[in-house]
Design a protein around this motif. Structure first.
Motif, PDB file in Angstrom:
ATOM      1  N   ALA A 138      75.099  41.656  73.221  1.00 45.61           N
ATOM      2  CA  ALA A 138      76.282  41.224  72.574  1.00 45.61           C
ATOM      3  C   ALA A 138      76.832  42.257  71.763  1.00 45.61           C
ATOM      4  O   ALA A 138      76.323  42.925  70.799  1.00 45.61           O
ATOM      5  N   VAL A 139      78.206  42.154  71.820  1.00 45.92           N
ATOM      6  CA  VAL A 139      78.809  42.976  70.575  1.00 45.92           C
ATOM      7  C   VAL A 139      79.206  41.983  69.456  1.00 45.92           C
ATOM      8  O   VAL A 139      79.270  42.540  68.619  1.00 45.92           O
ATOM      9  N   VAL A 140      79.446  40.752  70.009  1.00 47.82           N
ATOM     10  CA  VAL A 140      79.749  39.741  68.870  1.00 47.82           C
ATOM     11  C   VAL A 140      78.878  38.460  69.235  1.00 47.82           C
ATOM     12  O   VAL A 140      78.668  38.271  70.411  1.00 47.82           O
ATOM     13  N   THR A 141      78.300  37.766  68.208  1.00 42.62           N
ATOM     14  CA  THR A 141      77.644  36.708  68.480  1.00 42.62           C
ATOM     15  C   THR A 141      78.218  35.610  67.856  1.00 42.62           C
ATOM     16  O   THR A 141      78.554  35.719  66.542  1.00 42.62           O
ATOM     17  N   VAL A 142      78.580  34.291  68.698  1.00 42.43           N
ATOM     18  CA  VAL A 142      79.057  33.359  67.930  1.00 42.43           C
ATOM     19  C   VAL A 142      78.366  31.904  67.826  1.00 42.43           C
ATOM     20  O   VAL A 142      77.609  31.643  69.278  1.00 42.43           O
ATOM     21  N   VAL A 143      77.944  31.232  67.004  1.00 39.73           N
ATOM     22  CA  VAL A 143      77.074  30.128  67.117  1.00 39.73           C
ATOM     23  C   VAL A 143      78.132  29.003  67.295  1.00 39.73           C
ATOM     24  O   VAL A 143      78.885  28.735  66.455  1.00 39.73           O
ATOM     25  N   THR A 144      77.775  28.287  68.472  1.00 40.06           N
ATOM     26  CA  THR A 144      78.446  27.310  68.592  1.00 40.06           C
ATOM     27  C   THR A 144      77.977  25.647  68.353  1.00 40.06           C
ATOM     28  O   THR A 144      79.002  24.848  68.792  1.00 40.06           O
ATOM     29  N   ASP A 145      76.888  25.647  67.790  1.00 40.37           N
ATOM     30  CA  ASP A 145      76.599  24.289  67.513  1.00 40.37           C
ATOM     31  C   ASP A 145      77.418  23.507  66.440  1.00 40.37           C
ATOM     32  O   ASP A 145      77.826  24.083  65.650  1.00 40.37           O
ATOM     33  N   LYS A 146      77.564  22.355  66.826  1.00 44.05           N
ATOM     34  CA  LYS A 146      78.593  21.326  66.050  1.00 44.05           C
ATOM     35  C   LYS A 146      79.769  21.982  65.754  1.00 44.05           C
ATOM     36  O   LYS A 146      80.556  21.662  64.660  1.00 44.05           O
ATOM     37  N   ARG A 147      80.536  22.890  66.540  1.00 38.51           N
ATOM     38  CA  ARG A 147      81.890  23.236  66.576  1.00 38.51           C
ATOM     39  C   ARG A 147      82.536  22.920  67.535  1.00 38.51           C
ATOM     40  O   ARG A 147      82.141  23.047  68.679  1.00 38.51           O
ATOM     41  N   GLU A 148      83.805  22.959  67.069  1.00 42.80           N
ATOM     42  CA  GLU A 148      84.882  22.716  68.411  1.00 42.80           C
ATOM     43  C   GLU A 148      85.394  23.863  69.041  1.00 42.80           C
ATOM     44  O   GLU A 148      85.501  25.093  68.566  1.00 42.80           O
ATOM     45  N   PRO A 149      85.747  23.580  70.271  1.00 35.23           N
ATOM     46  CA  PRO A 149      86.103  25.035  71.322  1.00 35.23           C
ATOM     47  C   PRO A 149      87.080  25.596  70.509  1.00 35.23           C
ATOM     48  O   PRO A 149      87.292  26.888  70.713  1.00 35.23           O
ATOM     49  N   ALA A 150      88.228  24.920  69.984  1.00 38.53           N
ATOM     50  CA  ALA A 150      89.223  25.589  69.261  1.00 38.53           C
ATOM     51  C   ALA A 150      88.813  26.467  68.137  1.00 38.53           C
ATOM     52  O   ALA A 150      89.532  27.695  68.162  1.00 38.53           O
ATOM     53  N   GLU A 151      87.892  25.952  67.401  1.00 44.04           N
ATOM     54  CA  GLU A 151      87.451  26.894  66.298  1.00 44.04           C
ATOM     55  C   GLU A 151      86.676  28.009  66.706  1.00 44.04           C
ATOM     56  O   GLU A 151      86.864  29.137  66.288  1.00 44.04           O
ATOM     57  N   LEU A 152      86.031  27.934  67.737  1.00 46.74           N
ATOM     58  CA  LEU A 152      85.150  28.998  68.288  1.00 46.74           C
ATOM     59  C   LEU A 152      86.118  29.951  68.924  1.00 46.74           C
ATOM     60  O   LEU A 152      85.721  31.260  68.609  1.00 46.74           O
ATOM     61  N   ALA A 153      87.114  29.681  69.784  1.00 46.41           N
ATOM     62  CA  ALA A 153      87.903  30.564  70.213  1.00 46.41           C
ATOM     63  C   ALA A 153      89.171  31.431  69.256  1.00 46.41           C
ATOM     64  O   ALA A 153      88.870  32.555  69.507  1.00 46.41           O
TER      65      ALA A 153
END
Length: 162
Positions: A138-153
């Motif tokens: 990974a170049v970027v790691t994003v933690v997805t727990d308890k988060r909305e798709p729009a926020e993650l995007a």
């Protein structure tokens, strides 16, 4: 390019990112199904994991050569050393998810072939085994727990090179 375990949100986020960027979305599991003419779970059952992994590697190679939009890789695609080499130089985003969220998203009555016997235990084992590979690629790691798709995007788009 999105990598991560089952239930990390690769398909959901991939489609959302592609829409926001005005590019295509491609999922290597869907490519494998198109070539095999049957669902991934049937490939595993009827042809075995080795046959599936060979199809998966070919799907990643083909997608990297043909597709310039958002690409979602099957959770285990990164286990192949040749596939890992293919990902070098690409903007790889690891969608990190905790076990509880992954179980909730995947469900314990899943048709996912590697989660058939004891889904929660199998998912935990897969996540632990694959985590170091995901992190290394990974170049970027994003933690997805308890988060909305729009926020993650939004977070992923902020991390993309200009």
């Amino acid at each position: 390019m999105l990598i991560g375990p089952p239930g990390s949100g690769k398909s959901t986020l991939g489609q959302l990112l592609a829409e926001r960027l005005g590019v295509g979305f491609r999922d290597t599991d869907a490519d494998v199904e198109a070539v095999a003419g049957k669902p991934v779970s049937d490939v595993f059952i009827e042809d075995g994991e080795a046959a599936f992994r060979a199809l998966e590697h070919q799907a990643v190679r083909r997608a990297l050569a043909e597709h310039d939009g958002i690409l979602s890789l099957g959770g285990g695609a990164v286990l192949d050393a040749e596939t890992q080499a293919l990902l070098d130089g690409h903007h790889v985003v690891y969608l990190q998810v905790g076990l509880a969220d992954a179980v909730q998203r995947v469900g314990l009555a899943s048709a996912r072939p590697l989660l058939v016997l004891n889904p929660r235990s199998q998912l935990k084992k897969l996540m632990e085994e694959r985590r170091p590979v995901y992190q290394r690629l990974a170049v970027v790691t994003v933690v997805t727990d308890k988060r909305e798709p729009a926020e993650l995007a939004d977070e992923i788009l902020r991390g993309l090179p200009a």
